[in-house]
Design a protein around this motif. Structure first.
Motif, PDB file in Angstrom:
ATOM      1  N   TYR A 139       5.675  16.494  18.509  1.00  0.00           N
ATOM      2  CA  TYR A 139       5.837  17.707  17.716  1.00  0.00           C
ATOM      3  C   TYR A 139       4.463  18.345  17.515  1.00  0.00           C
ATOM      4  N   LYS A 140       4.277  19.539  18.113  1.00  0.00           N
ATOM      5  CA  LYS A 140       2.962  20.190  18.097  1.00  0.00           C
ATOM      6  C   LYS A 140       2.982  21.562  17.424  1.00  0.00           C
ATOM      7  N   GLU A 141       4.160  21.973  16.935  1.00  0.00           N
ATOM      8  CA  GLU A 141       4.291  23.328  16.408  1.00  0.00           C
ATOM      9  C   GLU A 141       3.713  23.450  14.998  1.00  0.00           C
ATOM     10  N   LYS A 142       3.117  24.606  14.722  1.00  0.00           N
ATOM     11  CA  LYS A 142       2.685  24.939  13.367  1.00  0.00           C
ATOM     12  C   LYS A 142       3.693  25.938  12.814  1.00  0.00           C
ATOM     13  N   ILE A 143       4.686  25.425  12.109  1.00  0.00           N
ATOM     14  CA  ILE A 143       5.794  26.247  11.629  1.00  0.00           C
ATOM     15  C   ILE A 143       5.866  26.143  10.110  1.00  0.00           C
ATOM     16  N   GLU A 144       5.899  27.299   9.468  1.00  0.00           N
ATOM     17  CA  GLU A 144       5.956  27.317   8.007  1.00  0.00           C
ATOM     18  C   GLU A 144       7.196  28.016   7.466  1.00  0.00           C
ATOM     19  N   HIS A 145       7.661  29.050   8.163  1.00  0.00           N
ATOM     20  CA  HIS A 145       8.675  29.919   7.568  1.00  0.00           C
ATOM     21  C   HIS A 145      10.049  29.814   8.233  1.00  0.00           C
ATOM     22  N   GLU A 146      10.203  28.916   9.187  1.00  0.00           N
ATOM     23  CA  GLU A 146      11.495  28.729   9.827  1.00  0.00           C
ATOM     24  C   GLU A 146      12.150  27.453   9.309  1.00  0.00           C
ATOM     25  N   LYS A 147      13.472  27.489   9.196  1.00  0.00           N
ATOM     26  CA  LYS A 147      14.195  26.258   8.892  1.00  0.00           C
ATOM     27  C   LYS A 147      14.331  25.474  10.187  1.00  0.00           C
ATOM     28  N   MET A 148      13.919  24.215  10.168  1.00  0.00           N
ATOM     29  CA  MET A 148      13.856  23.427  11.388  1.00  0.00           C
ATOM     30  C   MET A 148      14.684  22.152  11.287  1.00  0.00           C
ATOM     31  N   TYR A 149      15.320  21.816  12.415  1.00  0.00           N
ATOM     32  CA  TYR A 149      15.967  20.523  12.613  1.00  0.00           C
ATOM     33  C   TYR A 149      15.154  19.823  13.702  1.00  0.00           C
ATOM     34  N   ILE A 150      14.442  18.778  13.337  1.00  0.00           N
ATOM     35  CA  ILE A 150      13.480  18.165  14.255  1.00  0.00           C
ATOM     36  C   ILE A 150      13.926  16.760  14.637  1.00  0.00           C
ATOM     37  N   LYS A 151      14.067  16.537  15.942  1.00  0.00           N
ATOM     38  CA  LYS A 151      14.404  15.194  16.415  1.00  0.00           C
ATOM     39  C   LYS A 151      13.256  14.247  16.082  1.00  0.00           C
ATOM     40  N   LYS A 205      10.065   6.927  18.711  1.00  0.00           N
ATOM     41  CA  LYS A 205       9.725   7.816  17.609  1.00  0.00           C
ATOM     42  C   LYS A 205       9.040   9.078  18.130  1.00  0.00           C
ATOM     43  N   THR A 206       9.361  10.207  17.529  1.00  0.00           N
ATOM     44  CA  THR A 206       8.639  11.438  17.841  1.00  0.00           C
ATOM     45  C   THR A 206       7.214  11.325  17.311  1.00  0.00           C
ATOM     46  N   ASN A 207       6.266  11.757  18.134  1.00  0.00           N
ATOM     47  CA  ASN A 207       4.864  11.732  17.745  1.00  0.00           C
ATOM     48  C   ASN A 207       4.524  13.049  17.048  1.00  0.00           C
ATOM     49  N   PHE A 208       4.232  12.984  15.765  1.00  0.00           N
ATOM     50  CA  PHE A 208       3.943  14.196  14.998  1.00  0.00           C
ATOM     51  C   PHE A 208       2.441  14.492  15.039  1.00  0.00           C
ATOM     52  N   ILE A 209       2.066  15.371  15.977  1.00  0.00           N
ATOM     53  CA  ILE A 209       0.677  15.816  16.082  1.00  0.00           C
ATOM     54  C   ILE A 209       0.387  16.826  14.974  1.00  0.00           C
ATOM     55  N   GLU A 210       1.368  17.664  14.678  1.00  0.00           N
ATOM     56  CA  GLU A 210       1.293  18.594  13.551  1.00  0.00           C
ATOM     57  C   GLU A 210       2.297  18.167  12.480  1.00  0.00           C
ATOM     58  N   ASN A 211       2.011  18.528  11.241  1.00  0.00           N
ATOM     59  CA  ASN A 211       2.943  18.222  10.164  1.00  0.00           C
ATOM     60  C   ASN A 211       4.173  19.119  10.259  1.00  0.00           C
TER      61      ASN A 211
END
Length: 313
Positions: free
Chosen positions: A39-51, A65-71
Motif C-alpha cells: 500500500y503506497k497511496e497517500k489518501i486522506e479524503h476518500e473512503k477506502m476498503y484496503i486488502k 500481509k499487505t505491506n503498508f509503506i504509507e499509512n
C-alpha cells in the motif's frame, strides 16, 4: 377550472418525482478498493476498503500481509481475501485463530472488517461458522462479498451471517471460455441473475469494476491473463478480428510475457455507459441497499468521470 386543476396536479406530481430522483442521485457516495500487496497511496479524503490479508491454500495455509509503506486513512475498512480452497481445507476455528493473532500485529485500529470469499456448497458450512466465530471474537461490524448467483440461488447457497453484503457486480461469466464476451462486465449476462433481490435478507452495497485486462488464448484455450491493458497496446503486432479480439501477427513480448503468432487476445474493459447500466439495474432491483458504490480499484479512478456517473455535484 377542472382542466387547470388537473394540469397543476400532473405538474406537481412530475416535479415531486424529479425532486425525489435528484435527491436520490445526490445522496450517492463513492468509495474504492485498494488491492495491492504494497500500500503506497497517500489518501486522506476518500473512503477506502484496503486488502490487508491474502489467504490461500496450496499444500498448506499461506497468509500474506499487505505491506503498508504509507499509512492508510484513519477510517478505512480492512478487507481479508480468502480463497474457496482455503475454506475447503482449513477448519474454521484454526483459520479464525490465525487471523485474530495477525490482526493484533497491525498498527491501525478498525470498527469494521470485510471478508471476500466466493464460497461454494462444499465450503459454505465452514465459511459461515468462521464468520460467526470471527464476529463473536472481534465484536465489530462484518460484511461479506456476495456474487450474483448467490442471490438468485440464495435458498441453496445460503446467506452469510454478517451485518451486510457487498455485491461484486463483475466477473460473472467464465474467464477461460473462448466464447465469453467480456468477463469483467457483461450486463446481458448479469440480467440472467436478476432474481430474488426483493426477498434477499442482507442489505447490500454494490461494487463496480474500473479495470481492464486481456486473456490470451491458444487453440481456444486460455493460457495467460494480462492486467492493466489498454486499447493502445494492440496498435502494433495485432490484427483486430472482432469487437474485442486481437490476433497476434508476430511473436513478441507483451507485458513481460512472450506471445506467439496466431494467438488470440480478448481485451476486456468497461466504459461509462456499461457502468451506468449496471448501476441503474442494481438501483432498480435492490430496495434494501446502501447508496454507496465501491469501485474496484482506486488506481484506475482517473480513467472515468465518476462524479458525473453518479450525478454528484
Amino acid at each position: 377550472m377542472k382542466k387547470y386543476i388537473l394540469v397543476s396536479f400532473v405538474f406537481f406530481i412530475a416535479f415531486f418525482i424529479f425532486f425525489e430522483k435528484s435527491k436520490e442521485n445526490t445522496n450517492k457516495t463513492m468509495s474504492f478498493y485498494s488491492w495491492e500487496n504494497s500500500y503506497k497511496e497517500k489518501i486522506e479524503h476518500e473512503k477506502m476498503y484496503i486488502k490487508i490479508l491474502d489467504i490461500k491454500y496450496s499444500t498448506k495455509l499461506e497468509i500474506v500481509k499487505t505491506n503498508f509503506i504509507e499509512n492508510p486513512p484513519k477510517e478505512f475498512i480492512p478487507v481479508i481475501f480468502i480463497t474457496n480452497k482455503t475454506l475447503q481445507k482449513v477448519d474454521y476455528k484454526d483459520l479464525s485463530k490465525d487471523i485474530l493473532e495477525i490482526l493484533k500485529t497491525f498498527d491501525f485500529s478498525f470498527d469494521e472488517i470485510q471478508i471476500d470469499c466466493d464460497w461454494s456448497d462444499s465450503s459454505r458450512s465452514n465459511f459461515f461458522l468462521f464468520l460467526e466465530d470471527l464476529k463473536s471474537n472481534l465484536n465489530k461490524t462484518i460484511s461479506a462479498t456476495i456474487r450474483l448467483h448467490q442471490i438468485k440461488y440464495f435458498s441453496k447457497t445460503g446467506v452469510p451471517p454478517v451485518d451486510y453484503g457487498v455485491l461484486m457486480y463483475y466477473n460473472m461469466s467464465d474467464l477461460g471460455d473462448f466464447e465469453t464476451k467480456n468477463y469483467v462486465l457483461d450486463n446481458d449476462i448479469a440480467k440472467k441473475y436478476h432474481y430474488n433481490f426483493d426477498i434477499y435478507p442482507l442489505k447490500l452495497k454494490i461494487a463496480l469494476p474500473l479495470y481492464s485486462q486481456a486473456v490470451q488464448f491458444r487453440d481456444k484455450k486460455a493460457i495467460n491473463l494480462f492486467e492493466a491493458v489498454d486499447q493502445e497496446d494492440f496498435s502494433i503486432n495485432f490484427e483486430k478480428i472482432d469487437e474485442n479480439r486481437y490476433k497476434v501477427l508476430n511473436s513478441h513480448y507483451f507485458k513481460g510475457k512472450y506471445i506467439y503468432k496466431d494467438d488470440i487476445l480478448r481485451f476486456e474493459s468497461v466504459n461509462e455507459d456499461d457502468l451506468k447500466i449496471a448501476l441503474n439495474d442494481f438501483l432498480n432491483l435492490s430496495k434494501n441497499r446502501f447508496d454507496e458504490i465501491i469501485f474496484y480499484t482506486y488506481k484506475y479512478k482517473k480513467r472515468y468521470n465518476l462524479k458525473k456517473l453518479l450525478n454528484i455535484q
